[in-house]
Design an enzyme around this catalytic site. Sequence first.
Site, PDB file in Angstrom:
ATOM      1  N   GLU A   1     -63.303 -62.501 -41.997  1.00 36.03           N
ATOM      2  CA  GLU A   1     -64.141 -63.011 -40.825  1.00 36.03           C
ATOM      3  C   GLU A   1     -63.548 -63.427 -39.811  1.00 36.03           C
ATOM      4  OE1 GLU A   1     -66.966 -66.145 -42.170  1.00 36.03           O
ATOM      5  OE2 GLU A   1     -67.520 -66.429 -39.938  1.00 36.03           O
TER       6      GLU A   1
ATOM      7  N   HIS B   1     -65.064 -65.149 -52.275  1.00 30.30           N
ATOM      8  CA  HIS B   1     -65.476 -66.290 -50.957  1.00 30.30           C
ATOM      9  C   HIS B   1     -64.127 -67.155 -50.644  1.00 30.30           C
ATOM     10  CE1 HIS B   1     -67.709 -69.461 -49.223  1.00 30.30           C
ATOM     11  NE2 HIS B   1     -67.874 -68.386 -47.859  1.00 30.30           N
ATOM     12  N   ARG B   2     -63.358 -67.070 -49.559  1.00 31.42           N
ATOM     13  CA  ARG B   2     -62.374 -67.792 -49.678  1.00 31.42           C
ATOM     14  C   ARG B   2     -61.300 -67.863 -50.803  1.00 31.42           C
ATOM     15  NH1 ARG B   2     -65.501 -73.338 -47.444  1.00 31.42           N
ATOM     16  NH2 ARG B   2     -67.237 -72.069 -46.206  1.00 31.42           N
TER      17      ARG B   2
ATOM     18  N   ASP C   1     -61.116 -66.457 -44.015  1.00 27.99           N
ATOM     19  CA  ASP C   1     -61.956 -66.832 -42.495  1.00 27.99           C
ATOM     20  C   ASP C   1     -60.332 -66.915 -41.588  1.00 27.99           C
ATOM     21  OD1 ASP C   1     -64.491 -67.740 -43.056  1.00 27.99           O
ATOM     22  OD2 ASP C   1     -63.621 -68.891 -44.603  1.00 27.99           O
TER      23      ASP C   1
ATOM     24  N   HIS D   1     -61.084 -72.128 -43.090  1.00 24.05           N
ATOM     25  CA  HIS D   1     -62.568 -72.013 -42.828  1.00 24.05           C
ATOM     26  C   HIS D   1     -62.882 -73.320 -41.567  1.00 24.05           C
ATOM     27  CE1 HIS D   1     -66.584 -73.455 -43.040  1.00 24.05           C
ATOM     28  NE2 HIS D   1     -66.937 -71.879 -43.250  1.00 24.05           N
TER      29      HIS D   1
ATOM     30  N   GLN E   1     -65.438 -58.730 -39.985  1.00 25.01           N
ATOM     31  CA  GLN E   1     -66.952 -59.495 -40.020  1.00 25.01           C
ATOM     32  C   GLN E   1     -66.871 -60.466 -38.911  1.00 25.01           C
ATOM     33  OE1 GLN E   1     -68.669 -61.335 -43.522  1.00 25.01           O
ATOM     34  NE2 GLN E   1     -66.736 -62.437 -43.694  1.00 25.01           N
TER      35      GLN E   1
END
Length: 281
Positions: free
Chosen positions: A146, A37-38, A66, A79, A176
């Site tokens: 994302e 995640h990130r 992101d 993000h 996503q």
Amino acid sequence: MKKGNRITWVALYMLMWATSNFLPEAFIDPPVFNIAHRGASGHAPEHTLPAYQQAVEMQTDYIEIDLQQTTDGSFVAFHDEELSRTTSGQGKLKDITIDDLKALDAGSWFNQLYPEKSNQDYKDLQVPLLEEIIQCLHPDVSFYIEIKETKEGAMDQLLALLNKYELIESNRVVLQSFDEDILKKMHELEPAIPLVQLIHQDRLSSIDYQQVYEYAIGAGVAHSLLNQQRVKQIRQAGLLVYAYTVNKEEDMKRLMEWGVKGLFTDYPDRLEHVKKSLDKP
Ligand code: G3P
Ligand code: CA
């Protein structure tokens, strides 16, 4: 068969193919994906090259990115809407040029917030362009991108970049978004890309999962909103379930037992350890 009928059948078949869910082999009964995640953002400043590199060293399956655009249209990994939490700048990401963004320090905040994990190499890190990340980590790494707020024409621009680095044909990208229109547009443009619909809490009960299955391979949900019944309901629609952001070992174990097929975590090393302890592939 008469020529007119044949043309109708071919057209019908092509329409069905274009609108049906396309599931690449890697997603048919897949292992549990370890999604950084990130990057390994529990260990290094989020969305910086060291965070991604550390995730790769920790055997992550995907790097989560992101995706946003600067005011002059560059794709960057970032993000927040605001610059202030993770850079030395102020104002909004969408209002800054890529040159001005590149001049900001995107690493020192981490050293200040987590002195026990601080590293002088993190000082003056830059916000990376998507293309820089792909170039830096290519060809070994897969990306779970994302799509956040983007400009007109962004999907064509993104598709061109993914094609340039052959990420679609080598099955190394998942897209996503919380925005279903973006995903539907991308499905129309390139049905071979696996898409995941992110679902906010307020839509979790009302969303039509069968309809999501028309364009997506999976659903992404905050792990705290999942229970065994919800996972079952989503899976019954043919969708894979992905959970964010899972940092505690007991949560990782429980979600895997429920059949969740990918966990976003700030600690890919921790997830890898848990997977091994459970003998999960
Ligand atoms: O990708 C799923 C998850 O990352 C969504 O939450 O706020 O971390 O982008 P957020
Ligand atoms: Ca995200």
